[in-house]
Design a protein around this motif. Structure first.
Motif, PDB file in Angstrom:
ATOM      1  N   THR A   1       0.594  -1.537  -0.058  1.00  0.00           N
ATOM      2  CA  THR A   1       0.257  -0.286   0.330  1.00  0.00           C
ATOM      3  C   THR A   1       1.093   0.920  -0.166  1.00  0.00           C
ATOM      4  O   THR A   1       1.811   1.160  -0.099  1.00  0.00           O
ATOM      5  CB  THR A   1      -1.066  -0.323   1.013  1.00  0.00           C
ATOM      6  OG1 THR A   1      -0.147   0.505   2.505  1.00  0.00           O
ATOM      7  CG2 THR A   1      -1.649  -1.354   1.672  1.00  0.00           C
TER       8      THR A   1
ATOM      9  N   GLU B   1      -0.437   8.078  -5.736  1.00  0.00           N
ATOM     10  CA  GLU B   1      -0.957   6.699  -6.666  1.00  0.00           C
ATOM     11  C   GLU B   1       0.336   6.330  -6.585  1.00  0.00           C
ATOM     12  O   GLU B   1       0.981   5.805  -7.324  1.00  0.00           O
ATOM     13  CB  GLU B   1      -1.938   6.823  -7.680  1.00  0.00           C
ATOM     14  CG  GLU B   1      -1.481   5.800  -9.032  1.00  0.00           C
ATOM     15  CD  GLU B   1      -3.264   6.654  -9.526  1.00  0.00           C
ATOM     16  OE1 GLU B   1      -2.926   5.659 -10.961  1.00  0.00           O
ATOM     17  OE2 GLU B   1      -4.156   6.705  -9.256  1.00  0.00           O
TER      18      GLU B   1
ATOM     19  N   ARG C   1       1.658   2.567  -7.776  1.00  0.00           N
ATOM     20  CA  ARG C   1       2.581   2.577  -9.323  1.00  0.00           C
ATOM     21  C   ARG C   1       4.243   1.744  -9.557  1.00  0.00           C
ATOM     22  O   ARG C   1       3.790   1.121 -10.152  1.00  0.00           O
ATOM     23  CB  ARG C   1       2.352   3.563  -9.962  1.00  0.00           C
ATOM     24  CG  ARG C   1       0.598   3.441 -10.147  1.00  0.00           C
ATOM     25  CD  ARG C   1       0.113   3.084 -11.060  1.00  0.00           C
ATOM     26  NE  ARG C   1      -1.334   2.492 -10.686  1.00  0.00           N
ATOM     27  CZ  ARG C   1      -1.840   1.544 -11.833  1.00  0.00           C
ATOM     28  NH1 ARG C   1      -1.665   0.768 -12.043  1.00  0.00           N
ATOM     29  NH2 ARG C   1      -3.843   2.195 -11.274  1.00  0.00           N
TER      30      ARG C   1
ATOM     31  N   ALA D   1       5.121  -1.051  -7.723  1.00  0.00           N
ATOM     32  CA  ALA D   1       4.340  -2.638  -8.640  1.00  0.00           C
ATOM     33  C   ALA D   1       5.529  -2.532 -10.394  1.00  0.00           C
ATOM     34  O   ALA D   1       5.709  -3.622 -10.239  1.00  0.00           O
ATOM     35  CB  ALA D   1       2.637  -2.178  -9.157  1.00  0.00           C
TER      36      ALA D   1
ATOM     37  N   VAL E   1       1.942  -8.296 -10.439  1.00  0.00           N
ATOM     38  CA  VAL E   1       0.840  -7.361  -9.820  1.00  0.00           C
ATOM     39  C   VAL E   1      -0.369  -8.682  -9.924  1.00  0.00           C
ATOM     40  O   VAL E   1      -1.228  -8.579 -11.011  1.00  0.00           O
ATOM     41  CB  VAL E   1       0.790  -6.324 -10.108  1.00  0.00           C
ATOM     42  CG1 VAL E   1      -0.745  -5.864  -9.409  1.00  0.00           C
ATOM     43  CG2 VAL E   1       1.601  -5.238  -9.679  1.00  0.00           C
TER      44      VAL E   1
ATOM     45  N   ARG F   1      -3.412  -8.276  -8.757  1.00  0.00           N
ATOM     46  CA  ARG F   1      -4.752  -7.161  -8.880  1.00  0.00           C
ATOM     47  C   ARG F   1      -4.815  -5.666  -8.463  1.00  0.00           C
ATOM     48  O   ARG F   1      -4.304  -5.794  -7.011  1.00  0.00           O
ATOM     49  CB  ARG F   1      -5.913  -8.067  -8.703  1.00  0.00           C
ATOM     50  CG  ARG F   1      -6.696  -8.735  -7.128  1.00  0.00           C
ATOM     51  CD  ARG F   1      -7.472  -8.959  -6.615  1.00  0.00           C
ATOM     52  NE  ARG F   1      -7.959  -9.552  -5.800  1.00  0.00           N
ATOM     53  CZ  ARG F   1      -8.581  -8.523  -4.966  1.00  0.00           C
ATOM     54  NH1 ARG F   1      -9.481  -7.831  -5.502  1.00  0.00           N
ATOM     55  NH2 ARG F   1      -9.625  -8.885  -3.879  1.00  0.00           N
ATOM     56  N   TRP F   2      -5.634  -4.554  -8.382  1.00  0.00           N
ATOM     57  CA  TRP F   2      -5.305  -3.584  -7.977  1.00  0.00           C
ATOM     58  C   TRP F   2      -6.371  -3.867  -6.518  1.00  0.00           C
ATOM     59  O   TRP F   2      -7.042  -4.224  -6.354  1.00  0.00           O
ATOM     60  CB  TRP F   2      -5.656  -2.215  -8.166  1.00  0.00           C
ATOM     61  CG  TRP F   2      -4.135  -2.446  -9.864  1.00  0.00           C
ATOM     62  CD1 TRP F   2      -3.849  -3.476 -10.456  1.00  0.00           C
ATOM     63  CD2 TRP F   2      -3.044  -1.705  -9.014  1.00  0.00           C
ATOM     64  NE1 TRP F   2      -2.881  -2.481 -11.333  1.00  0.00           N
ATOM     65  CE2 TRP F   2      -2.356  -2.165 -10.554  1.00  0.00           C
ATOM     66  CE3 TRP F   2      -2.546  -1.191  -8.421  1.00  0.00           C
ATOM     67  CZ2 TRP F   2      -0.367  -1.492 -10.417  1.00  0.00           C
ATOM     68  CZ3 TRP F   2      -1.232  -0.504  -7.933  1.00  0.00           C
ATOM     69  CH2 TRP F   2      -0.159  -0.635  -9.687  1.00  0.00           C
TER      70      TRP F   2
ATOM     71  N   PHE G   1      -1.973  -2.764  -4.278  1.00  0.00           N
ATOM     72  CA  PHE G   1      -2.811  -3.638  -4.980  1.00  0.00           C
ATOM     73  C   PHE G   1      -1.409  -4.900  -4.157  1.00  0.00           C
ATOM     74  O   PHE G   1      -1.206  -5.321  -3.239  1.00  0.00           O
ATOM     75  CB  PHE G   1      -1.448  -3.697  -6.289  1.00  0.00           C
ATOM     76  CG  PHE G   1       0.050  -3.692  -5.680  1.00  0.00           C
ATOM     77  CD1 PHE G   1       0.628  -4.350  -5.743  1.00  0.00           C
ATOM     78  CD2 PHE G   1       0.474  -2.580  -6.051  1.00  0.00           C
ATOM     79  CE1 PHE G   1       2.452  -4.131  -5.827  1.00  0.00           C
ATOM     80  CE2 PHE G   1       2.593  -2.341  -5.764  1.00  0.00           C
ATOM     81  CZ  PHE G   1       3.265  -3.210  -5.737  1.00  0.00           C
TER      82      PHE G   1
ATOM     83  N   ARG H   1      -6.471  -9.403 -14.821  1.00  0.00           N
ATOM     84  CA  ARG H   1      -5.963  -8.828 -13.867  1.00  0.00           C
ATOM     85  C   ARG H   1      -7.228  -8.558 -12.276  1.00  0.00           C
ATOM     86  O   ARG H   1      -6.602  -7.818 -11.297  1.00  0.00           O
ATOM     87  CB  ARG H   1      -6.283  -7.642 -14.136  1.00  0.00           C
ATOM     88  CG  ARG H   1      -5.440  -6.728 -14.884  1.00  0.00           C
ATOM     89  CD  ARG H   1      -3.616  -6.316 -14.634  1.00  0.00           C
ATOM     90  NE  ARG H   1      -2.957  -6.440 -15.777  1.00  0.00           N
ATOM     91  CZ  ARG H   1      -1.991  -6.377 -15.776  1.00  0.00           C
ATOM     92  NH1 ARG H   1      -1.469  -7.471 -14.469  1.00  0.00           N
ATOM     93  NH2 ARG H   1      -0.624  -6.203 -16.366  1.00  0.00           N
TER      94      ARG H   1
END
Length: 299
Positions: free
Chosen positions: A26, A30, A34, A37, A55, A57-58, A71, A191
């Protein structure tokens, strides 16, 4: 069998036992999320004795332990006698260099029914050079690492479990544009499929185990290279096919991988220019599992 008017070859892919860790990352913003990730999922390298990741999933804030966006990620190593030690080493690298350095990030365990746990205090917490400490936050035991933008927090124990790695599907396409659209449509369809990752996303270069250059590892699967069709005697690329993307899938169980292959096929065959669906295998000689494509479609 045909799906959306596209023939699905009566063949199978092979998959292998793997060991994975599954965790949540977390962040407050954003942008670092990102970046984390991208970093944690970069450079699949199990064929070189390292790890691969992706990854899954978000997550929305209400889905995470600390109420922030996040994610789910998975990190995988090959299964074997030293797999736990290797996974600890690889997790340390990916989290230390890929997540800890991103502002405001935190890591939480997300492995369901783990076979065991890795104590993150050693491979990650000790980045604090002795200033690390542990307490309970978010109803979890967390390791605190003081950094130059506050503190990085990671759950003290990350679970690991045996899973299934290397399931795959091949999409025979009329041209590169169709291959890109079909490949990314398949990846996007996965995803939100729980328990699976696509470590290579759309892979443009499937490999084979035999090679004239063993020192560099797996090399190009020449019978399936469209540009070699008129140059070699053993080409397996049909006329009218100019691109064959490969979608590789790792999952927490055999059922998860089979479901994902079926979903990928359904999504990809909705694209004009996909002329056939197939899969690479090693004649059933290398993999721990044989996964018939037609079984995946029925799942």
């Amino acid at each position: 069998m045909e799906i959306n008017g596209v023939p699905v070859e009566d063949t199978f892919c092979e998959a292998f036992k793997g060991l994975y860790a599954r965790f949540i990352v977390t962040a407050a913003d954003e942008r670092p999320l990102r970046e984390a990730a991208e970093n944690v999922a970069a450079l699949p390298a199990t064929v070189f004795g390292e790890s691969e990741a992706g990854v899954e999933r978000w997550l929305d804030p209400e889905e995470t332990p600390d109420g922030r966006p996040g994610f789910v990620a998975q990190v995988w190593v090959e299964y074997g006698d030293d797999a736990v030690k290797k996974l600890e080493h690889e997790l340390g690298k990916r989290i230390r260099q890929g997540v800890l350095v991103r502002p405001t990030t935190r890591v939480f365990d997300a492995c369901e029914d783990p076979d065991g746990y890795i104590d993150t205090e050693r491979p990650i917490g000790r980045c604090a050079d002795g200033y690390e400490y542990t307490d309970v936050r978010f109803d979890r035991e967390m390791v605190h690492v003081p950094i130059m933008m506050g503190e990085f927090l990671i759950e003290r124990r990350l679970g690991y479990a045996e899973g299934v790695a290397g399931g795959l599907v091949w999409l025979f396409c009329e041209d590169v544009d169709a291959a890109l659209e079909a490949g990314y449509r398949a990846v996007e369809a996965l995803r939100d499929v729980e328990g699976v990752i696509t470590p290579f996303n759309v892979c443009a270069a499937g490999s084979k185990p035999e090679t004239i250059y063993p020192d560099i590892g797996p090399t190009t699967n020449h019978p399936y290279c469209p540009t070699l069709r008129d140059r070699i005697l053993d080409s397996k690329v049909p006329e009218g096919v100019e691109a064959i993307p490969e979608i590789v899938i790792n999952g927490v169980s055999l059922g998860a991988v089979k479901r994902a292959i079926g979903i990928a096929i359904e999504a990809a065959t909705e694209v004009d220019g996909v002329v056939k669906v197939s899969a690479g295998n090693f004649g059933g000689k290398l993999g721990d599992y044989r996964i018939p494509l037609r079984e995946c479609i029925r799942e």
